[in-house]
Write a protein that holds these residues in place. Structure first.
Motif, PDB file in Angstrom:
ATOM      1  N   LEU A  89      68.433   0.538  47.687  1.00 51.71           N
ATOM      2  CA  LEU A  89      68.548   1.366  46.409  1.00 51.71           C
ATOM      3  C   LEU A  89      67.563   1.634  45.687  1.00 51.71           C
ATOM      4  O   LEU A  89      67.421   2.814  44.694  1.00 51.71           O
ATOM      5  CB  LEU A  89      70.010   0.694  45.706  1.00 51.71           C
ATOM      6  CG  LEU A  89      71.147   0.854  46.482  1.00 51.71           C
ATOM      7  CD1 LEU A  89      72.180   0.502  45.208  1.00 51.71           C
ATOM      8  CD2 LEU A  89      71.455   2.218  47.040  1.00 51.71           C
ATOM      9  N   ASP A  90      66.741   0.795  45.612  1.00 55.02           N
ATOM     10  CA  ASP A  90      65.343   1.012  44.705  1.00 55.02           C
ATOM     11  C   ASP A  90      64.105   1.385  45.231  1.00 55.02           C
ATOM     12  O   ASP A  90      62.895   1.601  44.900  1.00 55.02           O
ATOM     13  CB  ASP A  90      64.946  -0.667  44.184  1.00 55.02           C
ATOM     14  CG  ASP A  90      64.427  -1.628  45.437  1.00 55.02           C
ATOM     15  OD1 ASP A  90      64.533  -1.103  46.705  1.00 55.02           O
ATOM     16  OD2 ASP A  90      64.089  -2.517  44.992  1.00 55.02           O
ATOM     17  N   ALA A  91      64.393   2.179  46.428  1.00 54.11           N
ATOM     18  CA  ALA A  91      63.567   2.940  47.322  1.00 54.11           C
ATOM     19  C   ALA A  91      63.137   4.250  46.529  1.00 54.11           C
ATOM     20  O   ALA A  91      64.168   4.905  46.253  1.00 54.11           O
ATOM     21  CB  ALA A  91      63.994   3.237  48.762  1.00 54.11           C
ATOM     22  N   GLU A  92      61.872   4.531  46.251  1.00 59.24           N
ATOM     23  CA  GLU A  92      61.400   5.540  45.670  1.00 59.24           C
ATOM     24  C   GLU A  92      61.189   6.518  46.556  1.00 59.24           C
ATOM     25  O   GLU A  92      60.068   6.489  47.226  1.00 59.24           O
ATOM     26  CB  GLU A  92      60.288   5.306  44.626  1.00 59.24           C
ATOM     27  CG  GLU A  92      60.740   4.392  43.545  1.00 59.24           C
ATOM     28  CD  GLU A  92      61.703   4.897  42.538  1.00 59.24           C
ATOM     29  OE1 GLU A  92      61.844   6.297  42.446  1.00 59.24           O
ATOM     30  OE2 GLU A  92      62.332   3.925  41.691  1.00 59.24           O
ATOM     31  N   GLU A  93      61.932   7.471  46.934  1.00 56.78           N
ATOM     32  CA  GLU A  93      61.715   8.562  47.945  1.00 56.78           C
ATOM     33  C   GLU A  93      62.773   9.691  47.646  1.00 56.78           C
ATOM     34  O   GLU A  93      63.811   9.540  47.204  1.00 56.78           O
ATOM     35  CB  GLU A  93      61.799   7.666  49.396  1.00 56.78           C
ATOM     36  CG  GLU A  93      63.293   7.092  49.589  1.00 56.78           C
ATOM     37  CD  GLU A  93      63.370   6.631  50.696  1.00 56.78           C
ATOM     38  OE1 GLU A  93      62.361   6.509  51.655  1.00 56.78           O
ATOM     39  OE2 GLU A  93      64.266   6.017  51.184  1.00 56.78           O
TER      40      GLU A  93
END
Length: 386
Positions: free
Chosen positions: A174-178
């Protein structure tokens, strides 16, 4: 983990898994994956799905923290695949008064996974049935083969939330910046892609609902601009190209087929192709190659002949495409072989087993290394494609 907020009464209790290398033992997930689970707090409390066994302990801590000493009244099981259903038995044994909600196929499959006595503890629902929790009411809609036969989705009418099972999911913690679309597309076509007709049927059901929030079993909760996500799913599940462009996918043994493929990509760009993507099937992520094949309206396959057949990674690629329902595309072919080039004929044969595939002439036929005649063939193929 990224802070997740749904509402005062609907809480996120899922977990991220950043240590798993391959999702379903085949898909590379460099930024991990989220196993989503939710809790509805009301006069009756409902847990919406469990998580993979890898994260059962952490998930139980999240659940207990939100319950505040209470016991859940219901566990709603929308999908029995182990990344969502593996912790069902643990939860059922921890809370022996809790009832389990599913459809007939859910409980049949549950018996295949667990030795669990659920006598008097099951609530079997069918299409359109509802379950009142007090101020919240869940309505259930069957979604068979999206992408397992027991799948169902739940709609909570007071807060207008769709619990969409694997629908609208994506790879990545969920914290993946994409970009959402990139990993959601790779996820969709490789996992759900075969079942476009079934996804279309589910979208028609969803169109009749007033949906303000989508809570999938993987990836972020969707609250803004929902038409964007729904439009993507409509395009993907109808097998229409998402973008104008050309994927050049090559399978090269010693590098000569690669050189020819890169030269063709250069010619296509010079001719004004909207987008040219290139993938090396021997080294690049197969799932991403599948994603790009479905994303663009045209494709070129360049393959060396190997043992009188196709170089294995190209054969694997084509079998993946067929399995996922590849269709409605235009494809050009390049073959290579030092004494008996056969890959063009073999690729064409596999493509002809797929639906609505237009094979463009000429087929570029290289013997060992490209020459002037091959360049002329490539120029002719470029004109046919652009």
């Amino acid at each position: 983990m990224k802070d997740v907020s749904i509402s005062e009464n609907i809480r996120y209790i899922g977990v991220d898994d950043k240590d798993l290398d391959l999702f379903e033992s085949q898909y590379i997930i460099p930024k991990g994956v989220a196993y989503n689970s939710y809790l509805i707090l009301d006069e009756k409390t409902a847990v919406m799905d469990t998580v993979d066994a890898r994260k059962t302990g952490e998930w139980l801590q999240n659940l207990e923290g939100e319950l505040g000493g209470k016991e859940p009244d219901y566990l709603v099981v929308s999908h029995m695949e182990p990344d969502h259903g593996a912790s069902v038995q643990v939860l059922a044994e921890k809370y022996p008064k809790m009832q389990l909600v599913g459809n007939a196929k859910t409980f049949q499959m549950m018996g295949q996974f667990f030795d669990l006595d659920l006598t008097g503890r099951t609530v079997t629902v069918k299409e359109g049935d509802t379950l009142s929790l007090g101020g919240h009411t869940l309505a259930f809609y069957m979604a068979p083969m999206v992408h397992w036969p027991e799948v169902m989705v739940s709609y909570e009418s007071s807060e207008k939330v769709l619990f969409s099972a694997d629908g609208f999911g994506k790879f990545g913690a969920l914290d993946a910046e994409e970009d959402w679309a990139c990993e959601a597309r790779r996820y969709y076509f490789n996992i759900v892609g075969k079942y476009g007709a079934q996804v279309q049927a589910l979208l028609k059901k969803a169109a009749a609902l007033d949906i303000q929030t989508i809570c999938p079993l993987h990836g972020p909760i969707l609250k803004e601009n929902l038409s964007y996500y729904i439009d993507k799913y409509n395009t993907w599940s109808s097998y229409e190209p998402e973008n104008q462009g050309i994927l050049v996918a090559y399978a090269s043994i010693h590098g000569n087929t690669k050189k020819a493929a890169l030269k063709l990509a250069e010619l296509l760009r010079d001719a004004g192709a909207e987008k040219v993507a290139v993938t090396d099937l021997t080294r690049d992520d197969m799932a991403e190659a599948i994603e790009d094949a479905f994303r663009y309206d045209r494709m070129v396959l360049a393959c060396a002949t190997y043992d009188g057949g196709l170089f294995p990674c190209m054969e694997d690629f084509l079998h993946h495409l067929k399995a996922k329902g590849y269709q409605k595309r235009t494809v050009g072919l390049m073959e290579n072989g030092s004494w008996a080039p056969a890959s063009g004929r073999l690729m064409k044969g596999l493509l002809e087993t797929m639906k609505d595939i237009t094979i463009t002439e000429p087929v570029v036929s290289i013997k060992s290394a490209m020459n002037q005649q091959n360049l002329e063939q490539m120029e002719a193929l470029t004109k046919a494609l652009v």
